[in-house]
Enzyme design. Structure first.
Site, PDB file in Angstrom:
ATOM      1  N   LYS A  77     -12.807  -1.173   7.839  1.00  0.00           N
ATOM      2  CA  LYS A  77     -13.451  -2.098   6.916  1.00  0.00           C
ATOM      3  C   LYS A  77     -14.409  -3.038   7.635  1.00  0.00           C
ATOM      4  O   LYS A  77     -15.567  -3.179   7.242  1.00  0.00           O
ATOM      5  CB  LYS A  77     -12.397  -2.919   6.159  1.00  0.00           C
ATOM      6  CG  LYS A  77     -11.835  -2.253   4.921  1.00  0.00           C
ATOM      7  CD  LYS A  77     -10.880  -1.131   5.260  1.00  0.00           C
ATOM      8  CE  LYS A  77     -10.219  -0.564   4.003  1.00  0.00           C
ATOM      9  NZ  LYS A  77      -9.325   0.568   4.311  1.00  0.00           N
ATOM     10  N   TRP A 116       0.861  -1.177   0.000  1.00  0.00           N
ATOM     11  CA  TRP A 116       0.000   0.000   0.000  1.00  0.00           C
ATOM     12  C   TRP A 116       0.898   1.228   0.000  1.00  0.00           C
ATOM     13  O   TRP A 116       1.800   1.360   0.835  1.00  0.00           O
ATOM     14  CB  TRP A 116      -0.879  -0.041   1.253  1.00  0.00           C
ATOM     15  CG  TRP A 116      -1.815   1.103   1.424  1.00  0.00           C
ATOM     16  CD1 TRP A 116      -2.672   1.629   0.505  1.00  0.00           C
ATOM     17  CD2 TRP A 116      -2.004   1.868   2.624  1.00  0.00           C
ATOM     18  NE1 TRP A 116      -3.389   2.667   1.045  1.00  0.00           N
ATOM     19  CE2 TRP A 116      -2.997   2.836   2.347  1.00  0.00           C
ATOM     20  CE3 TRP A 116      -1.448   1.826   3.900  1.00  0.00           C
ATOM     21  CZ2 TRP A 116      -3.432   3.746   3.296  1.00  0.00           C
ATOM     22  CZ3 TRP A 116      -1.879   2.725   4.855  1.00  0.00           C
ATOM     23  CH2 TRP A 116      -2.861   3.672   4.552  1.00  0.00           C
ATOM     24  N   ASP A 126       0.742  -4.899   9.959  1.00  0.00           N
ATOM     25  CA  ASP A 126      -0.375  -4.009   9.674  1.00  0.00           C
ATOM     26  C   ASP A 126      -1.564  -4.849   9.217  1.00  0.00           C
ATOM     27  O   ASP A 126      -1.550  -5.412   8.123  1.00  0.00           O
ATOM     28  CB  ASP A 126       0.022  -3.008   8.589  1.00  0.00           C
ATOM     29  CG  ASP A 126      -1.081  -1.991   8.320  1.00  0.00           C
ATOM     30  OD1 ASP A 126      -1.914  -1.766   9.218  1.00  0.00           O
ATOM     31  OD2 ASP A 126      -1.109  -1.423   7.204  1.00  0.00           O
TER      32      ASP A 126
END
Length: 398
Positions: free
Chosen positions: A247, A131, A212
């Protein structure tokens, strides 16, 4: 005064959202770029457990006081239970320092600032690819950032041997940023056997693992997705973990995340906890309240927690169904190609293997938007558009 200031090129993913919104083709356009879960109707969901929690919080309305720098105790407990397990020995011994943060990004920022201050010579290494904000956040904290081998385009798997060899060559206290599940952007994860090998190298080389996890529950299940984290703790590693509820609680705008640091002793964890709070104090003082109260309410009520897990698995299963339908449709259109990788990958994202030129054609000719590196947010598919997307992909692949 500002003549020397460079213009900002914009974020490639958020910029894609703006471009999608301005696209005048309203008959059919599909947003597969931003990492957001949408329902079958193409809507951002409000989970039923969240609705119930918010009704409880609002009745009666409560004063809007500042939260502690570290967030609500129940919020921090929720992070620890999910990540390390409710029976975690490290948690019961007080060896885990946890704070609430401004989303997963805030957890990464606080962790990066802490590491750069107390391990100033450490470099950070991220998977190739990762990311994009991982790189920006650690560089913004003053750290040098490099890449380790990860995605193998030839096999649509992991360059595991190269990854291990690279880790073997790192220096003590270098940081390796790891994705415990649902790798962003590829969707390609390590097996448990591979995790065991990687974590042993991390231990032997005295590296700092920074895990993460932003999609817990979207891969295997709540516990399975945390395997790498719990294995690292079991092996006695000192580990940083950033997590996000954006999310899996569909609370994107509430900025609900957490940073946990597992230390060798309770005394060291207390020292780390204090420094994490100090880091928060000099950035934003304390986290926002509403998301903290929602997480606290949902996660620490047995009925709401069970309802939440069920809702997460419904989202997970819908994504899996869309993967299968896309794979089946593309296989029917291009039987000479192998599209099995769509169902082997996990989580919200898929690395489609499309080139930047093919992605550009999808936008220009079909109004199908995804990131230029070929990353697709599978959660943007539904029964109404999956066949259209499959047809568009088949067209640009021919």
């Amino acid at each position: 005064m500002f003549n020397h200031v460079s213009p900002y090129a914009g974020d490639p993913i958020l910029g894609l959202m703006d471009k999608f919104a301005k696209d005048p083709r309203t008959d059919i356009k599909v947003n597969l770029g931003v990492g957001v879960y949408y329902t079958e109707d193409g809507q951002l969901p409000v989970l039923e457990c969240v609705k119930s929690a918010e009704q409880t919080i609002a009745n009666p309305p409560r004063p809007r006081g500042y939260l502690p720098m570290s967030g609500l105790p129940g919020y921090r407990k929720a992070c620890q239970d999910l990540l390390f397990g409710k029976d975690s020995q490290a948690v019961s011994e007080g060896r885990v320092a946890t704070i609430a943060t401004l989303g997963g990004s805030g957890a990464l920022k606080v962790g990066a600032d802490f590491i750069h201050q107390w391990f100033p010579t450490a470099k950070c290494y991220v998977s190739k690819p990762t990311w994009g904000n991982h790189i920006s956040i650690f560089e913004g904290a003053g750290m040098e950032v490099g890449e380790y081998p990860y995605y193998d385009a030839a096999t649509i798997g992991v360059k595991f041997e190269e990854m291990c060899q690279f880790f073997e060559g790192l220096n003590e206290h270098d940081v390796v940023l790891l994705h415990p599940c649902c790798h962003n952007p590829t969707g390609v994860d390590l097996s448990r056997e591979q995790w065991d090998i990687v974590l042993q190298i991390v231990k032997d080389k005295k590296l700092i693992p920074f895990m993460d996890i932003a999609y817990q529950g979207f891969g295997a299940d709540m516990d399975g997705d945390a395997y790498a984290i719990r294995k690292a703790v079991e092996m006695g590693l000192t580990v940083f973990v950033s997590n996000s509820f954006s999310k899996n609680l569909s609370l994107y705008g509430e900025r609900v995340g957490g940073l946990s640091v597992v230390a060798e002793t309770k005394e060291l964890a207390d020292v780390v906890f204090g420094q994490l709070q100090f880091t928060v104090r000099r950035i934003y003082s304390s986290p926002p309240a509403h998301g903290n109260f929602v997480v606290d309410t949902v996660m620490n009520d047995d009925a709401l927690f069970a309802q939440w897990v069920g809702e997460v698995y419904e989202m997970r299963d819908r994504i899996r169904l869309m993967r299968q339908k896309l794979q089946d449709s593309l296989t029917a259109k291009l039987p000479e190609r192998d599209f099995s990788y769509f169902t082997k990958q996990q989580g919200m994202f898929s690395f489609t293997g499309l080139s930047a030129e093919q992605v550009a054609r999808l936008q220009e000719e079909f109004a199908v938007y995804m990131v230029s590196n070929g990353r697709m947010c599978v959660a943007g598919l539904n029964n109404g558009n999956v066949e259209y997307v499959a047809n568009a992909i088949a067209q640009v692949l021919q």
